[in-house]
Design a protein around this motif. Structure first.
Motif, PDB file in Angstrom:
ATOM      1  N   ASN A  59       0.817  -1.210   0.000  1.00  0.00           N
ATOM      2  CA  ASN A  59       0.000   0.000   0.000  1.00  0.00           C
ATOM      3  C   ASN A  59       0.856   1.267   0.000  1.00  0.00           C
ATOM      4  O   ASN A  59       0.330   2.382   0.024  1.00  0.00           O
ATOM      5  N   GLY A  60       2.174   1.103  -0.017  1.00  0.00           N
ATOM      6  CA  GLY A  60       3.065   2.253  -0.019  1.00  0.00           C
ATOM      7  C   GLY A  60       3.150   2.950   1.324  1.00  0.00           C
ATOM      8  O   GLY A  60       3.296   4.187   1.372  1.00  0.00           O
ATOM      9  N   SER A  61       3.061   2.187   2.399  1.00  0.00           N
ATOM     10  CA  SER A  61       3.111   2.762   3.754  1.00  0.00           C
ATOM     11  C   SER A  61       4.203   2.075   4.570  1.00  0.00           C
ATOM     12  O   SER A  61       3.922   1.292   5.484  1.00  0.00           O
ATOM     13  N   PRO A  62       5.479   2.358   4.257  1.00  0.00           N
ATOM     14  CA  PRO A  62       6.563   1.707   4.993  1.00  0.00           C
ATOM     15  C   PRO A  62       6.602   2.093   6.474  1.00  0.00           C
ATOM     16  O   PRO A  62       7.026   1.297   7.317  1.00  0.00           O
ATOM     17  N   ALA A  63       6.154   3.306   6.811  1.00  0.00           N
ATOM     18  CA  ALA A  63       6.144   3.722   8.213  1.00  0.00           C
ATOM     19  C   ALA A  63       5.193   2.847   9.033  1.00  0.00           C
ATOM     20  O   ALA A  63       5.518   2.427  10.153  1.00  0.00           O
ATOM     21  N   ASP A  64       4.007   2.573   8.486  1.00  0.00           N
ATOM     22  CA  ASP A  64       3.065   1.694   9.186  1.00  0.00           C
ATOM     23  C   ASP A  64       3.614   0.273   9.284  1.00  0.00           C
ATOM     24  O   ASP A  64       3.414  -0.412  10.299  1.00  0.00           O
ATOM     25  N   ALA A  65       4.300  -0.167   8.229  1.00  0.00           N
ATOM     26  CA  ALA A  65       4.917  -1.493   8.278  1.00  0.00           C
ATOM     27  C   ALA A  65       5.962  -1.561   9.385  1.00  0.00           C
ATOM     28  O   ALA A  65       6.072  -2.581  10.096  1.00  0.00           O
ATOM     29  N   MET A  66       6.725  -0.484   9.588  1.00  0.00           N
ATOM     30  CA  MET A  66       7.720  -0.458  10.654  1.00  0.00           C
ATOM     31  C   MET A  66       7.062  -0.435  12.032  1.00  0.00           C
ATOM     32  O   MET A  66       7.578  -1.019  12.994  1.00  0.00           O
ATOM     33  N   ASN A  67       5.900   0.214  12.148  1.00  0.00           N
ATOM     34  CA  ASN A  67       5.180   0.192  13.427  1.00  0.00           C
ATOM     35  C   ASN A  67       4.743  -1.227  13.785  1.00  0.00           C
ATOM     36  O   ASN A  67       4.841  -1.651  14.950  1.00  0.00           O
ATOM     37  N   ILE A  68       4.268  -1.965  12.786  1.00  0.00           N
ATOM     38  CA  ILE A  68       3.896  -3.356  13.025  1.00  0.00           C
ATOM     39  C   ILE A  68       5.135  -4.181  13.371  1.00  0.00           C
ATOM     40  O   ILE A  68       5.100  -5.071  14.228  1.00  0.00           O
ATOM     41  N   TYR A  69       6.243  -3.852  12.743  1.00  0.00           N
ATOM     42  CA  TYR A  69       7.496  -4.546  13.034  1.00  0.00           C
ATOM     43  C   TYR A  69       7.932  -4.325  14.479  1.00  0.00           C
ATOM     44  O   TYR A  69       8.349  -5.267  15.168  1.00  0.00           O
TER      45      TYR A  69
END
Length: 261
Positions: free
Chosen positions: A195-205
Motif C-alpha cells: 500500500n506504499g506505507s513503509p512507516a506503518d509497516a515499521m510500526n507493526i514490526y
C-alpha cells in the motif's frame, strides 16, 4: 423270455429319450431366461446412461442441492446462518435495510452460528460485512477476546487492501492485550508495503519485536525485501535480523540499483 428282455430294453430307451427331451427343453428354457434377464439388464443400463431419472420404474428427483465439496462444506453451517449470510449480501448496498436485518436476524443468532457467519463471509471476501458481524459479536455477553477471531479478519482485510480497517482492528486487538502470530504479522506487513506505507509497516514490526512469542524469519524477509527503496529503515531491520538469526544469510542487491549510498 427274449420278448421280456426286448421290452425292458425298449422301456429303458424310451425313458432315456424322454429324459433327454426334458433336459433339452429345460436347458432351452434356462437359456431363454438368462437371455431375457441379460437383455433386460442391458436395456436398463442403456436407459440409465441416457435417462438417469428413470431406473427400475422409479423416478429420482434432483433436490436442488449442489453436489460435491461445496455442499459438504455448507452442511457445517446451520440453516439460520445460511439465511443470514444470504440476507446480508442481498442488503449490503441498502444501509437502512441492512441495519434492520442485523437487528432482527443477526442479533438473534447463537454463538456458533454467528461465528460460522463471520468465517463464511471472510472466506467469500465480503470483508465489510464480516467487520459488521465482528462488531456485533463483540457486544455479545458471551464474547471473550480471541486471537483467532482477530487473526482471520485482519488477514482478510489486509488481502483486500483495507489497511485503514486493519489499523483500527489492530488497535482494538492490542487493547485486549492480544498478540498475533507470525502469519498475521507477515500479511499485515506485506499489506502496508504494497500500500506504499513503509512507516506503518515499521510500526507493526516494532510491535512484533515486543511479542512474547519468538520471531520467525518470514516477516523479517518480507520487510527486508519491501524496504529496498528505503535503505535507512532496511539497515535497521537487517541489523536486528543478523542478531536474532546469526546463522541465516541475507541477499543484498547492488546498491546502485536503488540509489542507496
Amino acid at each position: 423270455m427274449a420278448s421280456r428282455c426286448f421290452m425292458r430294453k425298449w422301456e429303458t430307451c424310451r425313458l432315456a429319450s424322454v429324459f433327454l427331451t426334458e433336459l433339452t427343453s429345460n436347458s432351452t428354457r434356462c437359456s431363454n431366461l438368462i437371455r431375457d434377464v441379460s437383455t433386460a439388464l442391458s436395456s436398463t443400463h442403456s436407459i440409465a446412461m441416457f435417462e438417469p431419472k428413470s431406473v427400475w420404474g422409479f423416478r429420482e428427483y434432483h433436490d436442488g442441492r449442489p453436489r460435491g465439496p461445496l455442499w459438504r462444506g455448507k452442511k457445517l453451517i446451520g440453516k439460520e446462518a445460511l439465511f443470514v449470510i444470504s440476507g446480508l449480501k442481498r442488503f449490503k448496498d441498502e444501509e437502512d435495510t441492512l441495519h434492520k436485518f442485523i437487528k432482527t436476524h443477526v442479533l438473534r443468532l447463537l454463538k456458533m452460528d454467528l461465528i460460522a457467519v463471520l468465517t463464511e463471509l471472510e472466506r467469500q471476501q465480503e470483508v465489510s460485512l464480516a467487520l459488521m458481524v465482528f462488531n456485533v459479536m463483540q457486544k455479545q455477553d458471551w464474547y471473550k477476546p480471541d486471537m483467532f477471531l482477530y487473526k482471520d479478519l485482519i488477514i482478510a482485510l489486509a488481502r483486500a487492501k483495507r489497511m485503514d480497517d486493519v489499523l483500527q482492528l489492530w488497535e482494538s486487538m492490542r487493547k485486549e492485550n492480544l498478540f498475533p502470530d507470525s502469519q498475521t504479522y507477515t500479511e499485515v506487513i506485506r499489506g502496508f508495503l504494497s500500500n506504499g506505507s513503509p512507516a506503518d509497516a515499521m510500526n507493526i514490526y516494532e510491535d512484533m519485536k515486543n511479542s512474547p512469542d519468538p520471531p520467525e524469519e518470514l516477516p523479517f524477509r518480507i520487510l527486508l525485501k519491501g524496504l529496498l527503496p528505503h535503505p535507512l529503515l532496511r539497515n535497521k531491520v537487517k541489523q536486528d535480523f543478523e542478531e536474532i538469526f546469526p546463522d541465516s544469510s541475507i541477499y543484498d542487491p547492488p546498491q546502485e540499483i536503488f540509489g542507496a549510498r
